[in-house]
Design a protein around this motif. Structure first.
Motif, PDB file in Angstrom:
ATOM      1  N   GLY A 380       0.795  -1.216   0.000  1.00 12.85           N
ATOM      2  CA  GLY A 380       0.000   0.000   0.000  1.00 12.85           C
ATOM      3  C   GLY A 380       0.827   1.265   0.000  1.00 12.85           C
ATOM      4  N   VAL A 381       2.121   1.146   0.301  1.00  9.61           N
ATOM      5  CA  VAL A 381       2.999   2.316   0.281  1.00  9.61           C
ATOM      6  C   VAL A 381       3.211   2.800  -1.154  1.00  9.61           C
ATOM      7  N   PHE A 382       3.236   1.875  -2.125  1.00  7.41           N
ATOM      8  CA  PHE A 382       3.552   2.269  -3.499  1.00  7.41           C
ATOM      9  C   PHE A 382       2.494   1.864  -4.521  1.00  7.41           C
ATOM     10  N   SER A 383       1.365   1.363  -4.081  1.00  6.97           N
ATOM     11  CA  SER A 383       0.287   1.033  -5.012  1.00  6.97           C
ATOM     12  C   SER A 383      -1.053   1.148  -4.304  1.00  6.97           C
ATOM     13  N   GLY A 384      -2.093   1.367  -5.096  1.00  8.12           N
ATOM     14  CA  GLY A 384      -3.419   1.433  -4.507  1.00  8.12           C
ATOM     15  C   GLY A 384      -3.898   2.859  -4.232  1.00  8.12           C
ATOM     16  N   ARG A 385      -5.048   2.930  -3.585  1.00  7.21           N
ATOM     17  CA  ARG A 385      -5.744   4.205  -3.398  1.00  7.21           C
ATOM     18  C   ARG A 385      -4.963   5.192  -2.542  1.00  7.21           C
ATOM     19  N   ARG A 386      -4.421   4.722  -1.420  1.00  5.56           N
ATOM     20  CA  ARG A 386      -3.726   5.661  -0.536  1.00  5.56           C
ATOM     21  C   ARG A 386      -2.401   6.133  -1.140  1.00  5.56           C
ATOM     22  N   TRP A 387      -1.751   5.272  -1.905  1.00 10.08           N
ATOM     23  CA  TRP A 387      -0.542   5.712  -2.604  1.00 10.08           C
ATOM     24  C   TRP A 387      -0.883   6.874  -3.533  1.00 10.08           C
ATOM     25  N   ALA A 388      -1.950   6.722  -4.307  1.00  9.84           N
ATOM     26  CA  ALA A 388      -2.295   7.733  -5.296  1.00  9.84           C
ATOM     27  C   ALA A 388      -2.801   9.026  -4.668  1.00  9.84           C
ATOM     28  N   SER A 389      -3.605   8.908  -3.615  1.00  7.36           N
ATOM     29  CA  SER A 389      -4.273  10.102  -3.070  1.00  7.36           C
ATOM     30  C   SER A 389      -3.535  10.768  -1.916  1.00  7.36           C
ATOM     31  N   GLN A 390      -2.745  10.019  -1.145  1.00  6.03           N
ATOM     32  CA  GLN A 390      -2.128  10.596   0.048  1.00  6.03           C
ATOM     33  C   GLN A 390      -0.598  10.611   0.005  1.00  6.03           C
ATOM     34  N   ILE A 391       0.010   9.551  -0.517  1.00  8.40           N
ATOM     35  CA  ILE A 391       1.473   9.488  -0.521  1.00  8.40           C
ATOM     36  C   ILE A 391       2.059  10.204  -1.730  1.00  8.40           C
ATOM     37  N   TYR A 392       1.513   9.954  -2.903  1.00  6.84           N
ATOM     38  CA  TYR A 392       2.064  10.558  -4.113  1.00  6.84           C
ATOM     39  C   TYR A 392       2.150  12.082  -4.054  1.00  6.84           C
ATOM     40  N   PRO A 393       1.114  12.797  -3.585  1.00  9.45           N
ATOM     41  CA  PRO A 393       1.246  14.260  -3.532  1.00  9.45           C
ATOM     42  C   PRO A 393       2.466  14.727  -2.742  1.00  9.45           C
ATOM     43  N   LEU A 394       2.841  13.985  -1.701  1.00 18.97           N
ATOM     44  CA  LEU A 394       4.014  14.347  -0.916  1.00 18.97           C
ATOM     45  C   LEU A 394       5.300  14.083  -1.695  1.00 18.97           C
ATOM     46  N   VAL A 395       5.323  12.980  -2.441  1.00 18.34           N
ATOM     47  CA  VAL A 395       6.474  12.673  -3.295  1.00 18.34           C
ATOM     48  C   VAL A 395       6.627  13.743  -4.369  1.00 18.34           C
ATOM     49  N   ARG A 396       5.523  14.102  -5.000  1.00 15.32           N
ATOM     50  CA  ARG A 396       5.535  15.135  -6.038  1.00 15.32           C
ATOM     51  C   ARG A 396       6.054  16.464  -5.490  1.00 15.32           C
ATOM     52  N   ASN A 397       5.594  16.837  -4.295  1.00 17.00           N
ATOM     53  CA  ASN A 397       6.026  18.093  -3.701  1.00 17.00           C
ATOM     54  C   ASN A 397       7.514  18.082  -3.372  1.00 17.00           C
ATOM     55  N   THR A 398       8.015  16.927  -2.935  1.00 21.75           N
ATOM     56  CA  THR A 398       9.445  16.801  -2.642  1.00 21.75           C
ATOM     57  C   THR A 398      10.266  17.007  -3.904  1.00 21.75           C
ATOM     58  N   ILE A 399       9.821  16.421  -4.993  1.00 21.80           N
ATOM     59  CA  ILE A 399      10.528  16.578  -6.273  1.00 21.80           C
ATOM     60  C   ILE A 399      10.477  18.015  -6.743  1.00 21.80           C
TER      61      ILE A 399
END
Length: 403
Positions: A380-399
């Motif tokens: 769930g850290v790298f796939s699925g609903r929470r990855w897309a909606s909650q984790i990815y935005p933080l990764v994008r912002n870091t980049i």
């Protein structure tokens, strides 16, 4: 002997699977009444025909992506290839330049397509490259060894091929090798050292909250792993006689950890097929088509990873060497660090990945960030609903913050 026994069993199953496939097609070809009467038998035939492993990489199946309000085609391009792995780019012709990202896929028994969902989420806003590792049973002996050092060397070469200014995201097992590569590049003042490094659910320090995986690795001496889990590739394959850790062994270990869940999934699949519930069956089949696609790891990589990462904790203890030189994470000063963990991760427990912050002690506090995602396990850290909606935005912002 281990591989030979597996291959013999697989060969013996071929006639039965062929019969089951043909019979299932015959049953499905009847009228509506026949389908209703024989659906359960057809479901059983399909279950038998699916009872096999694949040793070929599945397709990523990402043909297009929406960028802004426009749908653009996606083309897979080989940027750099070696016998053991390819730097694969998901090119989007006509799209303006975007942050370049190297997604480091695990080399742990499955193909890089295990990160298909990770790629799909990153792709609209990033120029995504991925490490597409080869199946060791298809790599001839004349190509030499592939161990921990060669893995790190590949990451450095891939980042150099991408050029200065790229970002790196590592998922699970390669977090250790990625941190090592970043440290070496920083110490060498390599112009291609990444601007940011995101480590997701990786075993930086497995002394912290050991999981069942860690306990299994610590439970036997490395000689036991070499004597009992390493086999030679059969003569019929290009990598004949190469010593490997077979993918089917790793899959068996993974499935035994959650045997009840996998058995239930297969029972559910049979019920959905028998009832004609196509959509429900399709989702289960899609998961296991990917899960049952396995690759063999070069023996030296597997054994060195078990010993150096899980048994001796060399990186965490400051004792890891790369090609004879000490790996020094303190050398990292310009690469921002973002670590991510899952609350329910039973493979890399909470605390194992965030340990990277102490190792990268030269980084200013504003260049380090950690996030723990509530309610998710390892995948769930790298796939699925929470990855897309909650984790990815933080990764994008870091980049974006380090562009």
């Amino acid at each position: 002997m281990l591989y030979a026994l597996y291959q013999s069993a697989a060969d013996m199953m071929l006639p039965m699977r062929a019969w089951a496939t043909a019979t299932g097609q015959t049953l499905a070809g009847g009228g509506e009444g026949a389908r209703e009467s024989w659906r359960a038998a057809g479901a059983l035939c399909e279950m038998v025909s699916r009872a096999t492993l694949s040793h070929r990489r599945p397709s990523f199946g990402i043909d297009e992506v929406t960028v802004g309000n426009k749908v653009v085609p996606v083309q897979e391009e080989e940027v750099l290839a070696t016998p053991f792995g390819t730097l694969l780019r998901f090119a989007k012709p006509g799209v303006p330049p975007q942050p370049r990202v190297l997604l480091v896929a695990p080399l742990s028994g499955h193909f890089a397509t295990l990160l298909r969902d990770t790629v799909r989420v990153l792709l609209p806003e990033h120029d995504v490259h991925i490490t597409d590792w080869a199946n060791a049973r298809d790599v001839g002996l004349w190509n030499g060894r592939f161990g921990f050092d060669e893995y790190v060397e590949h990451l450095i070469k891939f980042l150099e091929a991408m050029g200065p200014g790229a970002h790196v995201i590592a998922v699970c097992q390669p977090c250790v090798q990625t941190l090592a590569a970043a440290a070496i590049m920083a110490e060498d003042d390599n112009p291609a050292q990444p601007r940011s490094m995101t480590l997701m659910a990786g075993p930086i320090d497995t002394r912290v909250s050991p999981t069942k995986v860690n306990e299994l690795a610590m439970g036997k001496p490395i000689s036991w792993f070499e004597q009992n889990l390493i086999a030679r590739v059969p003569l019929r394959y290009p990598g004949a006689m190469r010593r490997v850790y077979p993918g089917f062994v790793q899959l068996t270990a993974f499935m035994s950890m959650n045997a009840e869940r996998h058995i239930k999934a297969q029972v559910d699949l049979y019920k959905h097929l028998a009832k004609g519930e196509v959509e429900q069956a399709a989702s289960i089949k899609a998961f296991y088509d990917e899960y049952f696609a396995v690759l063999d790891m070069a023996a030296e990589f597997y054994l060195e990873t078990v010993q150096w990462v899980f048994q001796e904790h060399r990186l965490a203890k400051g004792e890891l060497d790369w090609k004879g030189r000490r790996v020094n994470p303190k050398a990292i000063r310009r690469t921002a660090l973002f670590t991510i963990e899952g609350e329910r991760d039973d493979i890399c427990a909470i605390g194992q990945t965030v340990a990277a912050h102490d190792l990268c002690s030269s980084l200013r506090p504003y260049r380090k960030k950690h996030y723990m995602q509530a309610g998710v396990g390892h995948y769930g850290v790298f796939s699925g609903r929470r990855w897309a909606s909650q984790i990815y935005p933080l990764v994008r912002n870091t980049i974006l913050a380090n562009e």
